[in-house]
Motif scaffolding. Structure first.
Motif, PDB file in Angstrom:
ATOM      1  N   VAL A   1       0.852  -1.191   0.000  1.00  0.00           N
ATOM      2  CA  VAL A   1       0.000   0.000   0.000  1.00  0.00           C
ATOM      3  C   VAL A   1       0.889   1.243   0.000  1.00  0.00           C
ATOM      4  O   VAL A   1       1.806   1.351   0.827  1.00  0.00           O
ATOM      5  CB  VAL A   1      -0.932   0.005   1.232  1.00  0.00           C
ATOM      6  CG1 VAL A   1      -1.747   1.289   1.272  1.00  0.00           C
ATOM      7  CG2 VAL A   1      -1.826  -1.215   1.229  1.00  0.00           C
ATOM      8  N   PRO A   2       0.670   2.208  -0.904  1.00  0.00           N
ATOM      9  CA  PRO A   2       1.491   3.429  -0.902  1.00  0.00           C
ATOM     10  C   PRO A   2       1.270   4.227   0.384  1.00  0.00           C
ATOM     11  O   PRO A   2       0.145   4.408   0.844  1.00  0.00           O
ATOM     12  CB  PRO A   2       0.982   4.198  -2.132  1.00  0.00           C
ATOM     13  CG  PRO A   2       0.293   3.188  -2.975  1.00  0.00           C
ATOM     14  CD  PRO A   2      -0.276   2.176  -2.032  1.00  0.00           C
ATOM     15  N   LEU A   3       2.372   4.722   0.961  1.00  0.00           N
ATOM     16  CA  LEU A   3       2.306   5.509   2.182  1.00  0.00           C
ATOM     17  C   LEU A   3       3.407   6.560   2.130  1.00  0.00           C
ATOM     18  O   LEU A   3       4.579   6.234   1.903  1.00  0.00           O
ATOM     19  CB  LEU A   3       2.490   4.614   3.416  1.00  0.00           C
ATOM     20  CG  LEU A   3       2.308   5.280   4.783  1.00  0.00           C
ATOM     21  CD1 LEU A   3       0.859   5.715   4.980  1.00  0.00           C
ATOM     22  CD2 LEU A   3       2.728   4.324   5.898  1.00  0.00           C
ATOM     23  N   ASP A   4       3.032   7.822   2.322  1.00  0.00           N
ATOM     24  CA  ASP A   4       4.001   8.918   2.301  1.00  0.00           C
ATOM     25  C   ASP A   4       4.582   9.125   3.697  1.00  0.00           C
ATOM     26  O   ASP A   4       3.843   9.328   4.670  1.00  0.00           O
ATOM     27  CB  ASP A   4       3.333  10.212   1.824  1.00  0.00           C
ATOM     28  CG  ASP A   4       2.938  10.143   0.353  1.00  0.00           C
ATOM     29  OD1 ASP A   4       3.674   9.488  -0.417  1.00  0.00           O
ATOM     30  OD2 ASP A   4       1.895  10.715  -0.014  1.00  0.00           O
ATOM     31  N   VAL A   5       5.898   9.063   3.771  1.00  0.00           N
ATOM     32  CA  VAL A   5       6.604   9.220   5.043  1.00  0.00           C
ATOM     33  C   VAL A   5       7.777  10.160   4.828  1.00  0.00           C
ATOM     34  O   VAL A   5       8.711   9.850   4.081  1.00  0.00           O
ATOM     35  CB  VAL A   5       7.110   7.865   5.579  1.00  0.00           C
ATOM     36  CG1 VAL A   5       7.865   8.062   6.893  1.00  0.00           C
ATOM     37  CG2 VAL A   5       5.961   6.885   5.750  1.00  0.00           C
ATOM     38  N   ALA A   6       7.719  11.326   5.466  1.00  0.00           N
ATOM     39  CA  ALA A   6       8.810  12.306   5.413  1.00  0.00           C
ATOM     40  C   ALA A   6       9.229  12.605   3.982  1.00  0.00           C
ATOM     41  O   ALA A   6      10.425  12.641   3.663  1.00  0.00           O
ATOM     42  CB  ALA A   6       9.997  11.810   6.232  1.00  0.00           C
ATOM     43  N   GLY A   7       8.257  12.810   3.110  1.00  0.00           N
ATOM     44  CA  GLY A   7       8.551  13.161   1.734  1.00  0.00           C
ATOM     45  C   GLY A   7       8.900  11.999   0.841  1.00  0.00           C
ATOM     46  O   GLY A   7       9.219  12.205  -0.340  1.00  0.00           O
ATOM     47  N   ARG A   8       8.864  10.787   1.367  1.00  0.00           N
ATOM     48  CA  ARG A   8       9.151   9.607   0.564  1.00  0.00           C
ATOM     49  C   ARG A   8       7.896   8.757   0.433  1.00  0.00           C
ATOM     50  O   ARG A   8       7.140   8.609   1.391  1.00  0.00           O
ATOM     51  CB  ARG A   8      10.259   8.763   1.208  1.00  0.00           C
ATOM     52  CG  ARG A   8      11.577   9.464   1.366  1.00  0.00           C
ATOM     53  CD  ARG A   8      12.614   8.564   2.002  1.00  0.00           C
ATOM     54  NE  ARG A   8      12.789   7.317   1.249  1.00  0.00           N
ATOM     55  CZ  ARG A   8      13.759   6.443   1.509  1.00  0.00           C
ATOM     56  NH1 ARG A   8      14.606   6.675   2.504  1.00  0.00           N
ATOM     57  NH2 ARG A   8      13.878   5.352   0.799  1.00  0.00           N
TER      58      ARG A   8
END
Length: 386
Positions: free
Chosen positions: A245-252
């Motif tokens: 699942v796509p997940l945005d973490v600290a700009g990544r």
């Protein structure tokens, strides 16, 4: 009672004096290796002279009468034996850093499973103080003993024994698979049971460890939990599984998979696990809003269909050398994604674990090492003297 403090004056490695930890027995001593400064044999005072005067070194006599006929030949235990056998009066009254007198010493055993290290306290044989503050103090690798998790032996009404698990920050954990192996070895080595397999109650349910060789334990871990609401995670709905699942973490943008082995895990595949920024991604994912109960984080590099490499950021602890439930989670996700066989070797920084999951309706089995490192006792302050 507040968190106990180290007792000054207790021996510490390297000849320095600091934390009130007394090592009682090491793996070397159990194998019969002589220890420097081992206790000298003490002679028993003859019955005819007990309570009477004794001849001191140098030919002097204690006041109060004439020494008995055997007094001069009584073996002298020497100052080292006296220190090891009799507690010193000044130690018994020495205050803790919080102002309380040291009231007793709490025995402990240091253990590890593939480098995932534990302190085991026996709540059946010993009265234990409040454990959350104690766990935070003992976990300190500079001022306490140091561990990834604290394991506590308790009686159980639903299994043979109950294992309580405390993280280094004092929080409770539902499951620790490496800890189960160490816990089982402790129970067998310390006379609680001689059985080859027992049932152990945890917050995640009952698991069954089994001895399969010298210092090797196989654990029936049960089936993985795939439903998002039960993991828990907000990354999906229905019965799951939650995969890539796509997940945005600290700009990544990361592709994450979520699963539970009695405790929640977030699995992320990377090209090079050694170069991956676990120290950055770990704490961010652990406390991400997608995981309401926080989460353990595994970064995984696929080596082949039968081998992967893993690093783990454990919830409430940080990076550890191994995580058994994390290895089971990684194996399950790898099998669900179709990138591995049904038996998988998980290579961790502290060792290797063998994971097998024969079919979706079958339980996962984990096999790995368990070892005792040393035994000791740590001074606790008097709760009434704080």
């Amino acid at each position: 009672m507040g968190p106990p403090r180290p007792r000054s004056g207790a021996p510490r490695g390297g000849g320095r004096r600091g934390c009130g930890v007394r090592t009682l027995r090491t793996a070397a001593s159990r194998r019969g290796v002589p220890r420097a400064g081992a206790r000298r044999a003490r002679g028993r005072e003859p019955a005819a002279t007990r309570g009477g005067p004794r001849r001191l070194r140098g030919g002097r006599e204690r006041p109060g009468g004439v020494a008995g006929p055997d007094a001069a030949s009584e073996p002298d235990p020497g100052p080292r034996a006296d220190r090891r056998v009799r507690p010193r009066a000044r130690d018994a009254a020495r205050p803790s850093h919080r102002g309380g007198a040291v009231s007793r010493e709490l025995p402990f055993v240091k253990m590890h499973g593939a480098g995932n290290d534990f302190v085991v306290l026996d709540g059946i044989r010993h009265e234990l103080p409040p454990l959350e503050p104690l766990a935070r103090w003992l976990a300190d690798r500079h001022r306490g003993i140091g561990f990834d998790q604290l394991l506590v032996v308790r009686p159980s009404r639903t299994a043979d024994y109950r294992m309580e698990i405390y993280n280094a920050d004092g929080s409770r954990a539902e499951m620790c698979a490496n800890g189960i192996r160490a816990f089982f070895k402790y129970l067998r080595d310390h006379g609680h049971t001689a059985a080859d397999a027992i049932r152990i109650e945890t917050l995640a349910g009952v698991v069954v460890p089994r001895a399969v060789g010298p210092d090797r334990v196989q654990v029936e871990m049960g089936r993985p939990v795939l439903a998002p609401a039960k993991i828990p995670t907000r990354l999906g709905e229905g019965d799951g599984p939650v995969l890539d699942v796509p997940l945005d973490v600290a700009g990544r943008r990361l592709l994450v998979s979520a699963i539970s082995m009695g405790n929640p895990h977030c699995v992320v595949y990377v090209d090079d696990v050694d170069a991956a920024p676990l120290e950055t991604l770990g704490p961010l994912l652990e406390r991400h809003e997608a995981f309401p109960n926080r989460v353990n984080v595994e970064l995984v590099e696929v080596v082949s269909r039968r081998r992967v490499r893993q690093r783990t950021w454990e919830r409430g602890t940080g990076e550890t050398l191994a995580c058994g439930s994390g290895a089971c989670a990684v194996a399950a996700v790898s099998m669900l994604r179709g990138v591995s066989e049904r038996t998988l070797t998980v290579e961790l920084r502290g060792g290797e674990l063998e994971i097998g999951w024969a079919a979706p309706e079958a339980p996962i089995y984990m096999t790995g090492p368990a070892a005792e490192v040393f035994r000791g006792a740590i001074a606790l302050p008097d709760p009434g003297g704080a």
